[in-house]
Each structure stands twice: as structure tokens, then as C-alpha cells.
Design a protein around this motif. Structure first.
Motif, PDB file in Angstrom:
ATOM      1  N   HIS A 264      -0.829   8.665   1.572  1.00 14.49           N
ATOM      2  CA  HIS A 264      -1.030   7.251   1.902  1.00 14.49           C
ATOM      3  C   HIS A 264       0.190   6.403   1.598  1.00 14.49           C
ATOM      4  O   HIS A 264       0.079   5.190   1.465  1.00 14.49           O
TER       5      HIS A 264
ATOM      6  N   CYS B 234      -5.247   3.847   9.253  1.00 11.64           N
ATOM      7  CA  CYS B 234      -5.648   4.980   8.402  1.00 11.64           C
ATOM      8  C   CYS B 234      -7.030   4.693   7.839  1.00 11.64           C
ATOM      9  O   CYS B 234      -7.392   3.530   7.645  1.00 11.64           O
TER      10      CYS B 234
ATOM     11  N   CYS C 222      -7.925   4.790   4.970  1.00 14.20           N
ATOM     12  CA  CYS C 222      -7.828   4.140   3.655  1.00 14.20           C
ATOM     13  C   CYS C 222      -7.753   2.625   3.797  1.00 14.20           C
ATOM     14  O   CYS C 222      -7.824   1.899   2.813  1.00 14.20           O
TER      15      CYS C 222
ATOM     16  N   ASN D 188      -5.066   1.060   5.312  1.00 13.96           N
ATOM     17  CA  ASN D 188      -3.664   0.735   5.605  1.00 13.96           C
ATOM     18  C   ASN D 188      -3.331   1.191   7.027  1.00 13.96           C
ATOM     19  O   ASN D 188      -4.178   1.722   7.747  1.00 13.96           O
TER      20      ASN D 188
ATOM     21  N   CYS E 223       0.181   5.290   7.419  1.00 16.61           N
ATOM     22  CA  CYS E 223       0.300   6.186   6.268  1.00 16.61           C
ATOM     23  C   CYS E 223       0.880   7.523   6.733  1.00 16.61           C
ATOM     24  O   CYS E 223       0.741   7.912   7.890  1.00 16.61           O
TER      25      CYS E 223
HETATM   26 ZN    ZN Z   1      -3.887   5.769   4.256  1.00 14.12          ZN
END
Ligand code: ZN
Length: 338
Positions: A170, A180, A182, A184, A187
Motif C-alpha cells: 500500500h 485500491c 484500502c 487509497n 498503491c
Molecule cells: Zn492500498
């Protein structure tokens, strides 16, 4: 630490799709093992129950009772707090938030248990029993559907303030890159994982590029996998080779960042995608060499993971053995260089 021939630990590698348990001694020898499917969609109780069932099969195969175990080491995917023994959140275990997995297993088995992130566990597995034996400063990177990692500094796993260190997948590589899971964008794993490779191939096929990749995916664009792209590349498919080289390029960009930040002596690369081998990794090493400081790049060696799919379960056991101070002194370096 003197070796105790009666010391045995149970390693658990909990994945989003499978559970691997094994009875392991301090030399990393597996006395038994058991594979089962993770009932991830049935919730955490079902998953804990499956871990326990798998544990009992592994114990029976080793012909020992739970009372013979010194401890249990569990590797789990996602953000894990090893001090609290909790899985904080996991993209592979839907609905898991702050699950006290260590205590749940400890209570049911009546044995002391330890919990660690799965990629961090794999790093410890390679450090004690695999390609990183004897290394003091190394980074383990696993490239598969995502990218995970573990960072060893001065012979110790670096766990960070809350145990979440090593989430190398990440780090941002392209600030306007693909979203992503996550939260963000851009990544490393959105550009350099097996998932990224397959996504890129699907887009190029839909855009009309000529390729034989579909022949390895049952003619269905939605079923294009990294494996299908690799198969096409082996037969000389130009698009497949181009896409793998591109993925290797992005792997190299991330490696350059890690090399400059950590100045490791060794980077061990594991995970299913890395099995593609030279056509993926040679571009990666070339790009890393072009981008990292010459001084830090010349200090690093690359090696493939020595334990394959067992690095996680062996590493979870190593984590428990370390905690119980039951590991023999480190052996010499038997790294297989790439
Ligand atoms: Zn990520």
C-alpha cells in the motif's frame, strides 16, 4: 538457546480461502499438516471452528495431544495487532473488525497462542527456516493477488507502533493510479500484483488488442487470470509478454523505494505471481537498479522464497517459538540466489 527435543508448536496459516495447520519442531520440521477451506462467508465463529477442527486433525496425524504443544502461532491476513491478539480488519475475512482471534483460540485449546499478520509470519519463516537464514536486514515481499511484506531490521521483525508495519503493498506508486481496496489510489498492489496484471489484460482485450490470452481463459474475458497470461506468454504471445514486463516494471519501482528506504542486504520474493520467474523479475531488477541509489542497490541480493506456500505456517510457528524463546541459534546462510 539450547534445543529442547520435546518442544512442539502448532502453526496456523489462516487465509481468505484456505487454512493450513501443521505441527512443527524448533528446527522447522513439519511432523504433520492439514489443509482445509476457510468458511470466510459464514462468519468468524465458523472460521474459528474450522481452525480448531484442522488443529485436531494435524495433532492426530502427528500422534500427539494438545497437551504436548508448547504454544500455538497464528498468521492471519489483514491488519493485525499482535500485542492485543486481534485481527483489526481484513479484506479477506468479510465482517471481521477487532476480532480477538488469539484469545478465542487460546480459550478453546487451553494453550498459549500468538497472533501475527500472515506476510510478517512468512518473513519470519524465511528468516528462521528459509532463504533469509543468517540475514540481519532483509525484506520479504509476497506478490500474488495483492502484495504483502515483512521487514526485518537487525534480526528482529519490525512491527511498528501497533503491529501493522510491513504493508508494503500500500505504498503509493502512482498518485492518480487505480483505486485500491484500502481506500487509497495507485498503491503498489494496484499496479504490480496478479490482480493488476489480469485487470490490465482484460482492458487491452476489450480495447481490441490481438492476443491468444483468451484461449487460456475459456474464451471468457472475465476469466482472464495471471495464470492465463503466463501460459500465453510462454507460447510467445506478444501482448502477454508486454503486460508481464509492465508488471515487472512496477514491481521494480516499488523495490527501488524499499531499497532506498531500508538499505536491506537481502530481498526475498515469494507469492504465486513470482513463480512466473525471469520474464517478470528481470525487468523488475533492472528497473530497481536504474532507480535506486547505486550504493544501496549494489548492497542488496535478491532471492526467491525458500519455503513456498509453507512460509506462512512455518513463520507463524517461528513467531510462537520466538515468543517462548524456544528457537535454536540461527544457522548459516544457504540462500538460493536469483
Ligand atoms: Zn492500498
Amino acid at each position: 538457546m539450547p534445543e529442547d527435543s520435546t518442544t512442539l508448536v502448532l502453526g496456523v496459516d489462516l487465509g481468505g480461502t484456505k487454512i493450513l495447520t501443521a505441527v512443527i519442531d524448533p528446527q522447522g520440521k513439519m511432523l504433520s499438516r492439514d489443509h482445509s477451506v476457510t468458511p470466510a462467508r459464514k462468519g468468524r465463529e465458523a472460521v474459528v471452528e474450522s481452525i480448531l477442527e484442522s488443529t485436531h486433525r494435524a495433532l492426530a496425524r502427528a500422534n500427539i495431544s494438545v497437551g504436548s504443544l508448547t504454544a500455538v502461532g497464528i498468521g492471519a491476513p489483514g491488519l493485525v495487532d499482535p500485542v492485543a491478539g486481534m485481527v483489526l480488519t481484513s479484506p479477506h475475512l468479510p465482517g471481521w473488525r477487532n476480532v480477538p482471534l488469539r484469545d478465542l483460540v487460546e480459550e478453546r485449546l487451553g494453550k498459549q497462542a500468538f497472533l501475527i499478520n500472515d506476510a510478517n509470519a512468512a518473513a519470519l519463516g524465511e528468516l528462521h527456516f528459509g532463504a533469509a537464514r543468517g540475514a540481519r536486514n532483509f525484506i520479504y515481499v509476497t506478490v500474488s493477488t495483492g502484495i504483502g511484506g515483512g521487514i526485518v531490521i537487525d534480526g528482529e521483525l519490525y512491527s511498528g507502533a501497533t503491529g501493522a508495519a510491513g504493508e508494503v503493498g500500500h505504498m503509493t506508486i502512482d498518485d492518480t493510479g487505480p483505486p485500491c481496496n484500502c481506500g487509497n489510489r495507485g498503491c503498489w498492489e494496484t499496479l504490480a500484483s496478479g490482480t493488476a496484471l489480469a485487470r490490465e489484460a482484460r482492458q487491452r482485450i476489450e480495447a481490441g488488442d490481438r492476443t491468444s490470452i483468451l484461449e487460456y481463459a475459456g474464451g471468457d474475458t472475465a476469466k482472464v487470470t495471471a495464470q492465463a497470461i503466463h501460459s500465453a506468454a510462454i507460447k510467445g504471445d506478444r501482448l502477454a509478454r508486454e503486460l508481464i514486463t509492465r508488471t515487472g516494471y512496477y514491481i521494480g519501482v516499488g523495490l527501488a523505494n524499499l531499497i532506498n528506504i531500508f538499505n536491506p542486504e537481502l530481498i526475498v520474493i515469494g507469492g504465486g505471481l513470482s513463480n512466473i520467474g525471469d520474464i517478470l523479475l528481470q525487468p523488475a531488477f533492472k528497473v530497481a537498479g536504474e532507480r535506486a541509489y547505486r550504493e544501496t542497490f549494489s548492497a542488496v541480493r535478491f532471492a526467491s522464497a525458500g519455503l513456498g506456500r509453507d512460509s506462512g505456517v512455518l513463520g507463524a510457528a517461528a513467531f510462537a517459538l520466538r515468543a517462548m524463546r524456544q528457537l535454536p541459534c540461527e544457522q548459516g546462510d544457504e540462500t538460493e540466489l536469483l
